[in-house]
Scaffold this active site. Structure first.
Site, PDB file in Angstrom:
ATOM      1  N   LYS A  48      51.900  50.410  43.495  1.00 49.97           N
ATOM      2  CA  LYS A  48      52.005  50.486  42.145  1.00 49.97           C
ATOM      3  C   LYS A  48      51.882  52.047  41.851  1.00 49.97           C
ATOM      4  O   LYS A  48      52.565  52.594  40.943  1.00 49.97           O
ATOM      5  CB  LYS A  48      50.882  49.716  41.583  1.00 49.97           C
ATOM      6  N   GLN A  92      43.274  44.051  39.002  1.00 54.48           N
ATOM      7  CA  GLN A  92      44.080  43.631  40.225  1.00 54.48           C
ATOM      8  C   GLN A  92      43.232  42.323  40.681  1.00 54.48           C
ATOM      9  O   GLN A  92      41.846  42.372  40.483  1.00 54.48           O
ATOM     10  CB  GLN A  92      43.865  44.731  41.175  1.00 54.48           C
ATOM     11  N   ASP A 117      50.440  42.982  32.793  1.00 61.41           N
ATOM     12  CA  ASP A 117      50.278  41.957  33.603  1.00 61.41           C
ATOM     13  C   ASP A 117      51.121  40.657  33.167  1.00 61.41           C
ATOM     14  O   ASP A 117      51.749  39.926  33.832  1.00 61.41           O
ATOM     15  CB  ASP A 117      49.093  41.621  34.290  1.00 61.41           C
TER      16      ASP A 117
HETATM   17  N1  GUN Z   1      47.173  40.076  42.546  1.00 64.06           N
HETATM   18  C1  GUN Z   1      48.310  39.699  43.221  1.00 64.06           C
HETATM   19  N2  GUN Z   1      49.419  39.999  42.497  1.00 64.06           N
HETATM   20  C2  GUN Z   1      48.990  40.638  41.233  1.00 64.06           C
HETATM   21  C3  GUN Z   1      49.523  40.823  40.070  1.00 64.06           C
HETATM   22  O1  GUN Z   1      50.761  40.975  39.870  1.00 64.06           O
HETATM   23  N3  GUN Z   1      48.683  41.504  39.206  1.00 64.06           N
HETATM   24  C4  GUN Z   1      47.104  41.573  39.189  1.00 64.06           C
HETATM   25  N4  GUN Z   1      46.378  41.939  38.403  1.00 64.06           N
HETATM   26  N5  GUN Z   1      46.839  41.155  40.350  1.00 64.06           N
HETATM   27  C5  GUN Z   1      47.648  40.749  41.440  1.00 64.06           C
END
Ligand code: GUN
Length: 282
Positions: A48, A92, A117
């Site tokens: 990211k 996350q 998200d």
């Molecule tokens: N864990 C796995 N994929 C994601 C995602 O797209 N966002 C978040 N916040 N956690 C994740």
């Protein structure tokens, strides 16, 4: 026949390139909150931040200790909600074990304007209404839609079978595809006679988190396969789909890694730009 490789790397690099001018103009900032040291999460977060760097977007990593309390996490979320310099933030997942039950409450605490998200009820609910209301859609489903669009694979009238019913992939991608006039069947790992259903799929989307769960005998010739799985095995990263045996009979297929993963990251960046646009226009 050999399948077209649906490269998320290629599509995401084109989409990120297109976002650069907007990032330069709007100057959004993304904050990623990580609690603990889950290795898979650390690897996703790295991707990211790399994408933020590629498009020139400001970012910050709030890395909290494994034993962070629920109250402390909620207070950090509150600060981020009220910080005008922060365009969007994500927590996350998965959270450490002592916070797992609190994940819905954590998602609910994020200001919908900053929920890049797209996991909160407000943004999910808007997405439910029609595709015109997908302001901040969840990143993986919207990455899958963008990948299909990039490779000009139509969904209208197609029978799309989804294996997996999670809140972050299976359920929202089903809604997004219904809103695009696809015929959608949602299965899960316990569906009876699963192969009978998956064999009917024009497009098969698999998100169950089990390495090589989908085998050659479960798909029809010419199927388009979207593999959302990222499973860490002794043999390295494996998708939910047995790529090697299915690739020769599919018309198109995503690799793992390099398929859906980069598209999820790109959707997050795009959501951050959209969030900033909406915050300015409000
Ligand atoms: N864990 C796995 N994929 C994601 C995602 O797209 N966002 C978040 N916040 N956690 C994740």
């Amino acid at each position: 026949m050999s399948a077209i490789l649906l490269s998320g790397k290629e599509a995401s690099s084109a989409l990120l390139e297109g976002l650069k001018p907007e990032v330069a103009k709007l100057d959004p900032k993304l904050v990623v909150v990580q609690v603990g040291e889950d290795p898979a999460s650390s690897s996703y977060i790295k991707q990211k931040f790399k994408a933020c760097e590629t498009v020139g977007m400001r970012s910050e990593h709030k890395h909290l200790p494994e034993d962070t309390s629920f109250e402390d996490l909620m207070s950090i979320i509150d600060n981020l909600n009220n910080d005008d310099d922060v365009t969007g933030f994500i927590v996350q997942l998965p959270l450490p074990k002592h916070l797992t039950d609190k994940e819905p409450e954590v998602n609910r605490a994020i200001d919908p304007k900053k929920d890049v998200d797209g996991f909160g009820a407000y943004n999910l609910g808007k997405m439910f209404l029609s595709k015109d209301y997908e302001d901040l859609p969840p990143a993986t489903p919207s990455g899958i839609i963008a990948l299909l669009e990039y490779y000009k694979i139509p969904v209208e009238g197609k029978h799309i079978v989804i294996v997996g019913r999670s809140n972050i992939v299976g359920k929202p991608i089903a809604v997004m595809l219904i809103n695009r006039s696809a015929t959608v069947t949602v299965c899960n790992s316990r569906t009876k006679d699963l192969a009978k259903i998956t064999k009917q799929a024009d497009i098969l989307i698999c998100a169950v988190g089990k390495a090589h769960f989908i085998t050659k005998d479960m798909v029809k010739d010419g199927v388009v396969v979207i593999d959302v799985g990222v499973n860490r095995t002794d043999d390295g990263l494996k998708g939910d789909v047995d790529f090697k045996s299915i690739e020769p009979i599919a018309s198109a297929i995503t690799p793992v890694p390099g398929g859906v993963g980069p598209m999820t990251v790109t959707s997050l960046i795009r959501n951050c730009v959209r969030a900033k646009e909406r915050q300015i226009n409000n």
